[in-house]
Design a protein around this motif. Structure first.
Motif: not given
Length: 336
Positions: A180-194, A222-225, A252-254
């Protein structure tokens, strides 16, 4: 050494120059097998090299296309590029592949450079920032296909995946496994896919009446991830599952999980939105949202070639579905 000409080949083979020209252009409809063999033998014996520049000037085509990739480091982008190159090679066309690094200025320079080289068309993973340049190509009727991403109000054939639905299905899989506590991590939201992947994440939570929390939604370069992940797992109730928006985020998660002794598949469930070639080899094996890269590349190439050949092409999205490969990183049912 004198330059060998088409006339020399014709004389050697005992045929006309036009027949040699038809042979070189692979127009064999009215040519016997014997004639083809004689011309081929004459070319090899004389060492004839066709003048591609002269031919391109005559045909007003260069038999070259440009492919501008957003970030060649992504496995998905690499697989698509290989598929595109294979297709055009089979059609006796050369592909020039450029890496824009998701940089607006690099993309602009590559578009201008490739058009200056008179490539017959472009396949672009667009940054979405060079709108006026995109519009000028559309207005002039220049052959263009957008790959992987959409750009609002630009009427160009696009080949994409159903990012929103694929992410929604992935999050639903986590919910079904007790998270129930689910996160999502993406690069900056600058493009449609993200953006679409975040929307799919929110759709799944909303339909299951789970809260949508800003602290569980990370978008970062990525550098701030690593710092963002540290903040995420430092909240009072850290997530028990996480969706990584692409393969670079996954790495980065790994790294973060290893440095902080967080066991994937036990303390946190993990799904990665991307094609990870070693996903079934690591321990635990990783659940992935796989995109049909090869098929997408072939479709984009077909759409571009049709435009180059002056065939009608609908300026609409071709949407492919993704596949969720469930592996050990999400198979353990989470118990609160």
């Amino acid at each position: 050494m004198a330059t060998i000409t088409m006339a020399d080949v014709a004389k050697k083979a005992g045929v006309s120059k036009s027949t040699v020209s038809q042979f070189l252009n692979k127009r064999y409809e009215y040519m016997s097998e014997e004639t083809r063999e004689r011309i081929d033998a004459a070319i090899n014996e004389l060492g004839y090299q066709p003048n591609h520049i002269a031919r391109s000037l005559k045909q007003k085509r260069t038999a070259m296309v440009g492919i501008i990739v957003s970030n060649i480091m992504h496995r998905h982008s690499t697989e698509i590029s290989r598929s595109l190159e294979d297709f055009f090679n089979q059609h006796d066309m050369n592909a020039i592949i450029c890496n824009a690094d998701n940089d607006q200025e690099k993309e602009r320079k590559y578009i201008e450079m490739l058009r200056a080289k008179q490539v017959d068309g472009l396949i672009i993973f667009p940054t979405g920032q060079n709108v006026e340049l995109y519009q000028s190509m559309v207005k002039s009727g220049y052959p263009v296909v957008f790959m992987d991403r959409k750009v609002t109000d630009i009427s160009v054939p696009s080949v994409i995946v159903n990012n929103r639905e694929a992410t929604k299905n992935a999050v639903n899989h986590l919910i079904e496994n007790g998270h129930q506590k689910i996160a999502i991590v993406t690069e900056l939201l600058t493009i449609s896919t993200r953006l679409e992947r975040r929307l799919g994440y929110m759709d799944a939570l909303q339909e299951s009446n789970l809260p949508i929390l800003d602290e569980y939604m990370i978008s970062s370069d990525i550098p701030a991830m690593a710092a963002q992940l540290k903040n995420l797992f430092s909240v009072k109730e850290p997530p028990t599952a996480l969706v990584a928006g692409n393969d670079l985020v996954f790495l980065e998660v790994l790294k973060f999980a290893k440095a902080n002794h967080i066991k994937i598949g036990e303390r946190v469930g993990l799904i990665v939105f991307d094609n990870i070639p070693f996903a079934d080899l690591v321990s635990p094996s990783v659940t992935t949202i796989s995109q049909p890269s090869h098929e997408m590349g072939q479709k984009a190439a077909e759409l571009l070639l049709k435009q180059i050949n002056k065939e009608d092409v609908k300026k609409e999205d071709t949407v492919f579905e993704c596949e969720l490969f469930i592996r050990e990183s999400t198979q353990s049912r989470f118990q609160y």
